[in-house]
Design a protein around this motif. Structure first.
Motif, PDB file in Angstrom:
ATOM      1  N   ILE A   1     -34.010  15.116 -17.233  1.00 11.80           N
ATOM      2  CA  ILE A   1     -35.167  15.921 -17.565  1.00 11.80           C
ATOM      3  C   ILE A   1     -35.438  16.524 -18.648  1.00 11.80           C
ATOM      4  O   ILE A   1     -36.611  17.128 -19.334  1.00 11.80           O
ATOM      5  CB  ILE A   1     -35.674  16.873 -16.248  1.00 11.80           C
ATOM      6  N   SER A   2     -33.944  16.902 -19.399  1.00 15.12           N
ATOM      7  CA  SER A   2     -34.210  17.871 -20.670  1.00 15.12           C
ATOM      8  C   SER A   2     -34.157  16.909 -21.772  1.00 15.12           C
ATOM      9  O   SER A   2     -34.817  17.090 -22.954  1.00 15.12           O
ATOM     10  CB  SER A   2     -33.032  18.583 -20.585  1.00 15.12           C
ATOM     11  N   LYS A   3     -33.370  15.470 -21.897  1.00 18.28           N
ATOM     12  CA  LYS A   3     -33.383  14.758 -22.838  1.00 18.28           C
ATOM     13  C   LYS A   3     -34.482  13.398 -22.891  1.00 18.28           C
ATOM     14  O   LYS A   3     -34.844  13.178 -23.928  1.00 18.28           O
ATOM     15  CB  LYS A   3     -31.851  14.240 -23.186  1.00 18.28           C
ATOM     16  N   GLU A   4     -34.857  13.103 -21.771  1.00 13.69           N
ATOM     17  CA  GLU A   4     -35.833  12.203 -21.692  1.00 13.69           C
ATOM     18  C   GLU A   4     -37.017  12.571 -20.990  1.00 13.69           C
ATOM     19  O   GLU A   4     -37.423  11.969 -19.842  1.00 13.69           O
ATOM     20  CB  GLU A   4     -35.371  11.027 -21.186  1.00 13.69           C
ATOM     21  N   THR A   5     -37.577  13.657 -21.427  1.00 13.30           N
ATOM     22  CA  THR A   5     -38.433  14.599 -20.630  1.00 13.30           C
ATOM     23  C   THR A   5     -39.900  13.545 -20.157  1.00 13.30           C
ATOM     24  O   THR A   5     -40.142  13.526 -19.114  1.00 13.30           O
ATOM     25  CB  THR A   5     -39.053  15.873 -21.345  1.00 13.30           C
ATOM     26  N   LEU A   6     -40.471  12.827 -21.125  1.00 13.34           N
ATOM     27  CA  LEU A   6     -41.542  12.145 -21.035  1.00 13.34           C
ATOM     28  C   LEU A   6     -41.395  11.000 -19.965  1.00 13.34           C
ATOM     29  O   LEU A   6     -42.246  10.700 -19.105  1.00 13.34           O
ATOM     30  CB  LEU A   6     -42.286  11.877 -22.199  1.00 13.34           C
ATOM     31  N   LYS A   7     -40.100  10.423 -20.187  1.00 14.74           N
ATOM     32  CA  LYS A   7     -39.693   9.277 -19.295  1.00 14.74           C
ATOM     33  C   LYS A   7     -39.556   9.883 -17.888  1.00 14.74           C
ATOM     34  O   LYS A   7     -39.992   9.244 -16.930  1.00 14.74           O
ATOM     35  CB  LYS A   7     -38.648   8.595 -19.953  1.00 14.74           C
TER      36      LYS A   7
END
Lengths: 244, 279
Positions: free
Chosen positions: B65-71
């Motif tokens: 949720i922090s590094k691939e937020t939009l995905k």
């Protein structure tokens, strides 16, 4: 970047619902200013070879582009604090830039519609000016500056009450000191220098010059562009700050 | 489907979440149960990008949720605790904007809206302004909106709070149907019967800490099968028994006011934390 369309379409749908109420409200202030200052006070006044009405209409257009673009901050705060719609945008897979862009476009759209109302009123009052490319460009840039400022500040305020403070401390002073109602050249030199730090001063000067059919100073456009871009990226940063 | 490792959240000196870890399996209906202020909504807000976490990691369908937020955001739909619909707009317009937010094509959005409004039995209210809908209808619109972009996870934050018993049962039926259609459901609630009726597994949270995780049956089994609430001097004292016979035996020769009932999740929570979920 596609997400900005959703944010913009939402604002347009709301605008469409309210347009019959908004047009009269956009007309009241310019009408009062034109009657009070244009007719009553400035009927026989000459400002640099133009009637006071010709002086006032571009000023009112500049002021309205500021106030109506800035009004998007109230809309954002109502949807943020009252309806919690901002959370729907935060949970969606859209970037902060997309969100800011959508709201800024919405603010600019409101501003342009309100300007159209003013120009129509001016036409009814018999004022005909040159509404050329430079005139519209200055209005667009000015509304961009204040819509971007509005989105950034809307992210920082903590309540509806804070919102009215912004209007009192930012918009009202600028409306009266930014050259809307009088030429700032009539102020002391130090005051003129101080007022050149206000974006509205540059917008008013550029819009007025263009409306008179003259070529405005390009520095005014550069200043508006620069401030607008800075405010835009501050707004993008502030969207992230709006999270708990 | 949902993997949380040592997730924490501090608000100045207040620790809202204290290193919680959880795993929710694909297709599971997981209930997150705890009293008001326990940290349920904070957990959902972090997972759905509304609140910054202080520490830990969380993965939604494999996306950080922090590094691939939009995905990660594309994996879920959210039904928030308070209605966040545009009251000035119609049901259709609210759903359409949601579709645009998830980059869906116009024709696909229209098709999904028609399908989902039938699903939540609101097809005849498509053009109604949201402000004209009842609380239960608004909740169903929120569910339809959350499912519009075909998420694999559905977060429901207190989905039936403030609704009457009949509407609550109807929403429960809808939630069960959503799970049966393959969506993983993460539900926060402080209604015991909601968790018991719906959940495959339950986690108890209290003061930002997870105190127990398991199936409702497994959690209650440890407590016993029957409970007797004895009322003495205005105080309620509860005794637990493995069989009905044991409970009946306990009451022989007692002339106090009592209630015999089945053990529920409230009893488990009470034993673990010393307080009720509804407190």
């Amino acid at each position: 970047m596609k997400g900005f369309i959703a944010v913009y379409v939402r604002e347009l749908l709301i605008l469409r619902r309210r347009i019959t109420r908004l047009i009269p409200s956009w007309s009241v202030s310019p009408l009062l200013y034109l009657l009070a200052f244009g007719y009553a006070v400035g009927r026989h006044m000459d400002v640099g070879g133009h009637t006071y009405m010709e002086f006032l209409i571009p000023g009112l257009a500049a002021m309205s582009s500021m106030t109506q673009a800035f009004a998007i901050s109230s809309e954002i705060n109502v949807s943020r604090f009252y309806w919690h719609i901002f959370e729907e945008f935060q949970a969606a897979p859209i970037s902060n830039i997309s969100y800011v862009l959508g709201e800024v476009f919405a603010g600019m759209t409101r501003a342009l519609l309100s300007i159209a109302v003013i120009l129509l009123i001016g036409y009814i009052f018999g004022v005909t000016l040159s509404y050329n490319f430079w005139f519209w460009l200055a209005l667009l840039l000015n509304s961009f500056v204040f819509a971007a400022l509005a989105v950034g500040l809307a992210m920082l305020v903590k309540s509806h009450a804070d919102q009215s403070l912004l209007n009192s401390f930012i918009i009202t002073p600028m409306a009266f000191l930014g050259g809307t109602f009088f030429p700032i050249e009539r102020l002391p030199e130090w005051a003129q220098y101080a007022l050149y730090f206000l974006p509205l001063t540059h917008a008013t000067k550029a819009i007025r010059k263009a409306a008179y059919g003259d070529l405005p100073l390009m520095v005014s456009y550069l200043v508006l562009c620069g401030i607008g871009v800075v405010f835009f990226f501050i707004a993008v940063f502030c969207v992230n700050k709006a999270k708990d | 489907m949902i993997n949380i490792e040592k997730l924490s959240k501090n608000y100045k000196k207040n620790e809202a979440l204290k290193d919680i870890s959880l795993t929710v399996k694909k297709g599971e209906l997981f209930a997150y149960l705890g009293p008001n202020g326990a940290g349920k909504t904070t957990t959902i807000r972090i997972l759905t990008g509304l609140t910054h976490k202080t520490g830990g990691t969380a993965y939604l369908n494999g996306f950080d949720i922090s590094k691939e937020t939009l995905k990660a955001k594309r994996q879920y739909g959210v039904v928030p605790q308070s209605t966040n619909l545009d009251h000035e707009l119609s049901v259709y317009e609210n759903l359409y904007i949601h579709g645009l937010l998830y980059h869906m094509q116009g024709a696909k959005i229209k098709e999904r809206i028609d399908m989902l409004l039938s699903y939540v039995a609101l097809k005849d209210r498509k053009k109604s302004p949201v402000k004209e809908l009842s609380g239960g209808m608004k909740r169903r619109v929120l569910i339809a909106r959350a499912l519009l972009h075909e998420p694999v996870i559905l977060f429901l934050d207190e989905p039936t709070v403030g609704l009457d018993a009949t509407i609550r049962r109807r929403i429960w039926g809808l939630i069960k149907k959503i799970q049966q259609d393959g969506t993983t459901v993460f539900l926060t609630t402080h209604y015991i019967e909601e968790a018991e009726f719906l959940a495959d597994r339950v986690a108890f949270i209290d003061k930002g800490t997870i105190v127990a995780v398991g199936t409702p049956h497994h959690l209650m089994e440890k407590q016993g099968a029957w409970a007797i609430d004895l009322i003495e001097n205005g105080q309620v004292e509860t005794q637990y028994f493995n069989t009905r016979e044991d409970a009946d035996q306990y009451n022989v020769n007692r002339h106090k006011s009592y209630t015999l009932r089945r053990v529920n999740l409230e009893d488990v929570f009470l034993t673990l934390t010393g307080k009720k979920v509804t407190e």
